[in-house]
Design a protein around this motif. Structure first.
Motif, PDB file in Angstrom:
ATOM      1  N   ASP A 106     -17.409  -5.862  -5.775  1.00  0.00           N
ATOM      2  CA  ASP A 106     -16.973  -5.007  -6.870  1.00  0.00           C
ATOM      3  C   ASP A 106     -15.601  -4.448  -6.506  1.00  0.00           C
ATOM      4  N   LEU A 107     -14.945  -3.855  -7.472  1.00  0.00           N
ATOM      5  CA  LEU A 107     -13.609  -3.306  -7.291  1.00  0.00           C
ATOM      6  C   LEU A 107     -13.635  -1.845  -7.688  1.00  0.00           C
ATOM      7  N   ALA A 108     -13.096  -0.989  -6.826  1.00  0.00           N
ATOM      8  CA  ALA A 108     -13.131   0.445  -7.095  1.00  0.00           C
ATOM      9  C   ALA A 108     -12.312   0.796  -8.333  1.00  0.00           C
ATOM     10  N   PRO A 109     -12.765   1.770  -9.136  1.00  0.00           N
ATOM     11  CA  PRO A 109     -12.001   2.189 -10.309  1.00  0.00           C
ATOM     12  C   PRO A 109     -10.593   2.639  -9.917  1.00  0.00           C
ATOM     13  N   GLY A 110      -9.641   2.304 -10.756  1.00  0.00           N
ATOM     14  CA  GLY A 110      -8.268   2.743 -10.525  1.00  0.00           C
ATOM     15  C   GLY A 110      -7.452   1.840  -9.636  1.00  0.00           C
ATOM     16  N   THR A 111      -8.056   0.779  -9.095  1.00  0.00           N
ATOM     17  CA  THR A 111      -7.290  -0.141  -8.256  1.00  0.00           C
ATOM     18  C   THR A 111      -6.270  -0.880  -9.111  1.00  0.00           C
ATOM     19  N   ALA A 112      -4.998  -0.844  -8.711  1.00  0.00           N
ATOM     20  CA  ALA A 112      -3.947  -1.463  -9.519  1.00  0.00           C
ATOM     21  C   ALA A 112      -2.689  -1.609  -8.689  1.00  0.00           C
ATOM     22  N   ALA A 113      -1.809  -2.489  -9.149  1.00  0.00           N
ATOM     23  CA  ALA A 113      -0.468  -2.555  -8.572  1.00  0.00           C
ATOM     24  C   ALA A 113       0.246  -1.242  -8.869  1.00  0.00           C
ATOM     25  N   SER A 114       1.098  -0.821  -7.944  1.00  0.00           N
ATOM     26  CA  SER A 114       1.792   0.453  -8.094  1.00  0.00           C
ATOM     27  C   SER A 114       3.265   0.264  -7.768  1.00  0.00           C
ATOM     28  N   ASP A 115       4.026   1.345  -7.835  1.00  0.00           N
ATOM     29  CA  ASP A 115       5.422   1.271  -7.430  1.00  0.00           C
ATOM     30  C   ASP A 115       5.497   0.733  -6.003  1.00  0.00           C
ATOM     31  N   GLY A 116       6.369  -0.202  -5.787  1.00  0.00           N
ATOM     32  CA  GLY A 116       6.513  -0.801  -4.466  1.00  0.00           C
ATOM     33  C   GLY A 116       5.708  -2.065  -4.272  1.00  0.00           C
ATOM     34  N   THR A 117       4.796  -2.388  -5.189  1.00  0.00           N
ATOM     35  CA  THR A 117       4.011  -3.614  -5.063  1.00  0.00           C
ATOM     36  C   THR A 117       4.873  -4.809  -5.432  1.00  0.00           C
ATOM     37  N   LEU A 118       5.224  -5.628  -4.460  1.00  0.00           N
ATOM     38  CA  LEU A 118       6.030  -6.819  -4.709  1.00  0.00           C
ATOM     39  C   LEU A 118       5.172  -7.995  -5.157  1.00  0.00           C
ATOM     40  N   ALA A 119       3.959  -8.075  -4.637  1.00  0.00           N
ATOM     41  CA  ALA A 119       3.073  -9.183  -4.972  1.00  0.00           C
ATOM     42  C   ALA A 119       1.636  -8.706  -4.940  1.00  0.00           C
ATOM     43  N   VAL A 120       0.821  -9.330  -5.770  1.00  0.00           N
ATOM     44  CA  VAL A 120      -0.628  -9.124  -5.753  1.00  0.00           C
ATOM     45  C   VAL A 120      -1.269 -10.479  -5.503  1.00  0.00           C
ATOM     46  N   HIS A 121      -2.106 -10.522  -4.485  1.00  0.00           N
ATOM     47  CA  HIS A 121      -2.803 -11.766  -4.147  1.00  0.00           C
ATOM     48  C   HIS A 121      -4.302 -11.593  -4.343  1.00  0.00           C
ATOM     49  N   THR A 122      -4.940 -12.626  -4.876  1.00  0.00           N
ATOM     50  CA  THR A 122      -6.396 -12.658  -4.922  1.00  0.00           C
ATOM     51  C   THR A 122      -6.863 -14.085  -4.758  1.00  0.00           C
ATOM     52  N   GLY A 123      -8.175 -14.235  -4.659  1.00  0.00           N
ATOM     53  CA  GLY A 123      -8.717 -15.574  -4.538  1.00  0.00           C
ATOM     54  C   GLY A 123     -10.163 -15.576  -4.106  1.00  0.00           C
ATOM     55  N   SER A 124     -10.699 -16.776  -4.004  1.00  0.00           N
ATOM     56  CA  SER A 124     -12.025 -17.049  -3.488  1.00  0.00           C
ATOM     57  C   SER A 124     -13.111 -16.302  -4.258  1.00  0.00           C
ATOM     58  N   ILE A 125     -14.028 -15.671  -3.530  1.00  0.00           N
ATOM     59  CA  ILE A 125     -15.219 -15.079  -4.137  1.00  0.00           C
ATOM     60  C   ILE A 125     -14.870 -13.957  -5.100  1.00  0.00           C
TER      61      ILE A 125
END
Length: 324
Positions: A106-125
């Motif tokens: 599961d993913l905690a509420p409010g998780t998001a890219a923010s100022d300074g986030t150059l990249a977001v990676h995800t994958g697999s399960i």
């Protein structure tokens, strides 16, 4: 106020791997595909933040300490699981791994890219297992406004059902990503009988068919770079400028655990080093030239070669890689 530090947000599972080897020995250590990517970035000197789902138990504490040792920060709410998940890897005589799992995601509420986030990676399960998968998809769509999106399907057939069911999750993420890394084994499971490089071309919009081969794909859509890894045979990348192939260094393989994740982390690091991360660099990434892409991939296969030369998901630190 000071500007937030540039960083990569990695979204996905961290767990404990129980490894059973062909010689009858076994051990237990932290792992998980996205966690390994974050670990690789941290070891290469990059600020990496991991949004994950571990418990406040002994295994969770081991995971947190393992990540902290490589300067990976957990995002708020990442310790909200009832128990830390476990993956059991069984190694054959060549060191290749097969997996089964006891996992929740599961993913905690409010998780998001923010100022300074150059990249977001995800994958697999994390990208296919509910209840977290839908939240990951929403996060990725929102993150494109400020960050490069990278994705590794890293298929786990025992958890993902049929290839058709998995593709219903995987293909929308491929279409939303700027950079995709996939193994030839994953392509074989998802698209039996198809040439992995041709699938990469389709995903990158470099052929006349969409991801499933059902209709046209536009060159201005889909990922800028798609990389297919072939284990000890190296990797092939497809981009607007064409295609490149790099060979893997010859090393004595101990096991392959974490090799693909090391490659992925090194890929993100290499693009960062060349100022190709961030939403404002999307067009520059799409225009990457073949010599630049080749240099990035050569470093990726070198990093993965270090990992396969030692037990478990143990990627190199920057000084180790620089010495090779």
């Amino acid at each position: 106020m000071p500007h937030p530090a540039p960083h990569v947000l990695v979204v996905g599972e961290a767990l404990v791997d129980q490894v059973a080897r062909a010689d009858g020995t076994s051990d237990e250590h932290p792992g998980g595909s996205p966690a390994n990517v974050a670990l690789t970035l941290g070891r290469l000197g990059r600020e990496a933040r991991l949004a994950t789902h571990v418990g406040r138990d002994e295994r969770g504490e081991r995971v947190r300490a393992w990540l902290a040792d490589s300067a990976v920060t957990l995002t708020p709410g990442s310790d909200g699981a009832t128990a830390t998940s476990v993956a059991r890897a069984v190694l054959d005589g060549s060191g290749a791994a097969t997996y089964d799992f006891a996992i929740t995601w599961d993913l905690a509420p409010g998780t998001a890219a923010s100022d300074g986030t150059l990249a977001v990676h995800t994958g697999s399960i994390a990208a296919v297992l509910e209840p977290g998968a839908s939240k990951v998809h929403d996060l990725i769509l929102a993150a494109r406004e400020r960050a490069t999106v990278t994705y590794d399907p890293n298929a786990r057939p025992s958890l993902m059902g049929t290839p058709e069911a998995a593709l219903s999750r995987i293909e929308p993420l491929v279409a939303s990503a700027d950079v995709v890394k996939v193994s030839d084994e994953d392509v074989e499971w998802l698209y039996p009988g198809l040439d992995p490089v041709e699938v990469a071309r389709r995903w990158a919009g470099r052929s006349g068919a969409g991801p499933s081969g059902a209709g046209p794909s536009q060159d201005d859509r889909g990922p800028a770079v798609v990389v297919v890894t072939f284990g000890g045979e190296g990797a092939v990348a497809v981009c607007a400028a064409g295609e490149v192939r790099v060979a893997a260094p010859r090393v004595e393989v101990v096991d392959t655990v974490g090799a693909g994740d090391t490659f992925m982390g090194a890929l993100i690091d290499g693009l960062w080093e060349r100022d190709l991360l961030g939403a404002d660099r999307r067009e520059a990434l799409r225009a990457i030239d073949l010599p630049t892409l080749t240099a990035v991939l050569e470093r990726c296969v070198a990093a993965a070669a270090v990992t396969v030369s030692r037990a478990g998901a143990n990627p190199p630190r920057r000084d180790e890689l620089a010495a090779r």
